[in-house]
Write an enzyme that holds these catalytic residues in place. Structure first.
Site, mmCIF file in Angstrom:
data_model
loop_
_atom_site.group_PDB
_atom_site.id
_atom_site.type_symbol
_atom_site.label_atom_id
_atom_site.label_comp_id
_atom_site.label_asym_id
_atom_site.label_seq_id
_atom_site.Cartn_x
_atom_site.Cartn_y
_atom_site.Cartn_z
ATOM 1 N N CYS A 139 -9.252 -1.605 3.015
ATOM 2 C CA CYS A 139 -8.827 -0.652 2.512
ATOM 3 C C CYS A 139 -9.061 -0.365 1.174
ATOM 4 O O CYS A 139 -9.993 0.190 1.020
ATOM 5 C CB CYS A 139 -7.113 -0.689 2.852
ATOM 6 S SG CYS A 139 -6.254 0.723 3.052
ATOM 7 N N GLY A 165 -4.783 6.943 1.995
ATOM 8 C CA GLY A 165 -4.569 8.257 1.573
ATOM 9 C C GLY A 165 -5.806 8.980 0.941
ATOM 10 O O GLY A 165 -6.058 9.858 0.573
ATOM 11 N N SER A 209 0.853 -1.192 0.146
ATOM 12 C CA SER A 209 -0.007 -0.004 -0.031
ATOM 13 C C SER A 209 0.828 1.256 -0.030
ATOM 14 O O SER A 209 0.357 2.446 -0.366
ATOM 15 C CB SER A 209 -0.989 0.154 1.378
ATOM 16 O OG SER A 209 -1.981 -1.086 1.170
ATOM 17 N N GLU A 257 -6.153 -7.232 10.027
ATOM 18 C CA GLU A 257 -4.830 -7.939 10.082
ATOM 19 C C GLU A 257 -3.584 -7.378 10.593
ATOM 20 O O GLU A 257 -2.558 -8.014 11.233
ATOM 21 C CB GLU A 257 -4.396 -8.619 8.581
ATOM 22 C CG GLU A 257 -3.439 -7.698 7.914
ATOM 23 C CD GLU A 257 -4.034 -6.307 7.482
ATOM 24 O OE1 GLU A 257 -3.401 -5.182 7.141
ATOM 25 O OE2 GLU A 257 -5.510 -6.224 7.367
ATOM 26 N N GLY A 288 -2.406 3.781 -4.507
ATOM 27 C CA GLY A 288 -2.748 4.500 -5.443
ATOM 28 C C GLY A 288 -4.095 4.951 -5.231
ATOM 29 O O GLY A 288 -4.693 4.690 -4.219
ATOM 30 N N GLN A 322 -12.712 0.673 -0.822
ATOM 31 C CA GLN A 322 -12.999 1.813 -1.916
ATOM 32 C C GLN A 322 -13.188 1.248 -3.037
ATOM 33 O O GLN A 322 -14.254 1.943 -3.827
ATOM 34 C CB GLN A 322 -11.672 2.618 -1.858
ATOM 35 C CG GLN A 322 -11.066 3.270 -0.610
ATOM 36 C CD GLN A 322 -9.673 3.689 -0.911
ATOM 37 O OE1 GLN A 322 -9.004 3.755 -1.830
ATOM 38 N NE2 GLN A 322 -9.267 4.247 0.268
ATOM 39 N N ASN A 341 -3.761 2.697 6.983
ATOM 40 C CA ASN A 341 -2.929 3.018 6.113
ATOM 41 C C ASN A 341 -3.424 3.555 4.768
ATOM 42 O O ASN A 341 -3.763 2.628 4.084
ATOM 43 C CB ASN A 341 -1.811 2.054 5.785
ATOM 44 C CG ASN A 341 -0.978 2.433 4.519
ATOM 45 O OD1 ASN A 341 -0.757 3.412 4.222
ATOM 46 N ND2 ASN A 341 -0.336 1.474 3.923
ATOM 47 N N HIS A 392 -7.251 -1.775 8.829
ATOM 48 C CA HIS A 392 -6.523 -3.114 8.414
ATOM 49 C C HIS A 392 -6.760 -4.159 9.955
ATOM 50 O O HIS A 392 -6.006 -4.063 10.916
ATOM 51 C CB HIS A 392 -5.055 -2.771 8.292
ATOM 52 C CG HIS A 392 -4.724 -2.479 7.000
ATOM 53 N ND1 HIS A 392 -4.310 -3.176 6.118
ATOM 54 C CD2 HIS A 392 -4.663 -1.219 6.551
ATOM 55 C CE1 HIS A 392 -4.226 -2.454 4.881
ATOM 56 N NE2 HIS A 392 -4.250 -1.289 5.179
ATOM 57 N N GLY A 399 -4.224 -1.974 -1.084
ATOM 58 C CA GLY A 399 -3.103 -1.520 -2.190
ATOM 59 C C GLY A 399 -2.950 -0.161 -2.152
ATOM 60 O O GLY A 399 -3.383 0.686 -1.522
#
Length: 375
Positions: free
Chosen positions: A258, A302, A52, A346, A232, A262, A300, A344, A230
């Site tokens: 994550c 953006g 990510s 995990e 981007g 999206q 994590n 996350h 992941g």
């Protein structure tokens, strides 16, 4: 190894601001990416290998990085994924029995540029105020004008598709072949600890490339589907969004984490947007709106999904909210076997408050299987 004379280095932000430091290991080089910061006190090796973070220059807020060395098992992918590292104090010496060498050796093997002796408190404060932006770290301290010109050519994270850079090229398997459940995982930047958590719950996982169609996933006859984390911008992932739409239309058990969260939102017509700073750390507070319980989570990302559109969507339910800024941290689809979270469960690194989500996923698979039997 200690260095008596450290090579000068710098961090140049897109707005022209400069922070000076030293090159770790006296390595020469230049690295570009979006600068961001992680507030975790531990787990630096897992962070550096998390897909990510591909294309990002990582600022670690903990004052000491490298003090417990590196371990070959403490990785989330096969290589370092950050574009470069920025820290305050880099520890060339380490003190932990369970280690396979120094962090410097690990970074050197992975050809990752790192700079230390940066005032990271001032840097993080600056990023908080001015937002995440592109930057460059370099030992070319006398070539600032050239670095500025090169930095201008680095693409913005908005609209940038990066999953193809980190996804597997060919399908592979994880877990025991005779496990009770079969999971088809769409790899748009998957972490190894997600696979470990799925396998630990008696699942055999087939991991597919980022652009795999639903028909290809379905041909393996899985009990459930998973869309990974992941890097981007999620909006360019047209194939993954279409695959998610078809899984949802067939009412198959689907869990997203994550970036996968999206993608599921986009598959339902909910837009995403780039956050001012994003969430990166292992102490983010989340409230589960369906149980009323709080969770401390590892995050994590953006980008985030549009809350207003989610609330207005007739089929979507917000299940979790981030308590710092009230952004959407989890959703489910009414009368469908689909849910996702922005964080996350995990961890790795991080707390295990949210591990129950994997159990919830397998319970959903079991309930779906019972319905199939009755039909």
């Amino acid at each position: 190894m200690k260095y008596q004379t450290k090579k000068k280095a710098l961090l140049l932000l897109a707005d022209g601001t400069i922070f000076y430091g030293k090159a770790v290991g006296n390595t020469e080089g230049t690295a570009f990416g979006e600068v961001c910061f992680n507030t975790g006190m531990t787990g630096y090796q897992e962070i550096f290998t998390d897909p990510s973070y591909f294309g990002q220059l990582m600022v670690m807020t903990n004052a000491h990085i490298g003090n417990y060395g590196a371990n070959n098992e403490e990785v989330e992918s096969e290589s370092v994924k950050i574009a470069g590292l920025i820290c305050k104090n880099f520890s060339y010496e380490y003190s932990r029995p369970d280690t396979d060498g120094s962090l410097q050796e690990f970074l050197t093997t992975n050809k990752t540029l790192a700079i230390s002796d940066v005032d990271t408190r001032a840097l993080v404060s600056y990023i908080r105020d001015h937002g995440a932006m592109n930057a460059v770290i370099s030992t070319r301290v006398d070539a600032i004008d050239e670095l500025k010109k090169e930095l201008e050519k680095v693409p913005s994270m908005v609209g940038l598709e990066l999953s193809s850079k980190v996804s597997t090229k060919e399908p592979y398997y994880f877990g025991k072949e005779d496990a009770t459940y079969r999971i088809a995982a769409l790899d748009i930047g998957i972490k190894k600890n997600i696979l470990r958590n799925l396998a630990a719950r008696d699942a055999y996982i087939k991991v597919f490339p980022y652009d795999t169609s639903f028909a290809e996933l379905e041909a393996w006859d899985p009990d459930g589907y998973f869309i990974s984390n992941g890097p981007g911008d999620p909006e360019p992932l047209k194939e993954a969004i279409q695959t998610a739409k078809e899984i949802i239309a067939q009412d198959k058990p689907l869990f997203g984490i994550c970036l996968g969260h999206q993608v599921i939102a986009l598959a339902n017509g909910v837009s995403t947007y780039k956050m001012y700073n994003g969430h990166r750390g292992i102490n983010h507070p989340v409230i589960n709106l369906e149980t009323g319980k709080g969770e401390i989570t590892s995050q994590n990302h953006g980008f985030a999904i549009n809350r207003e559109q989610t609330e207005a969507h007739p089929e979507l339910v917000i299940t979790h909210l981030h308590l710092n800024d009230q952004t959407v941290a989890g959703i489910r689809i009414k009368n469908k076997n689909v849910f996702s979270v922005q964080y996350h469960p995990e961890a790795s690194p991080g707390p295990h408050d949210s591990a129950y989500l994997f159990d919830q996923y397998f319970e959903m698979i079991r309930e779906h299987s019972k319905k199939d039997i009755l039909v």
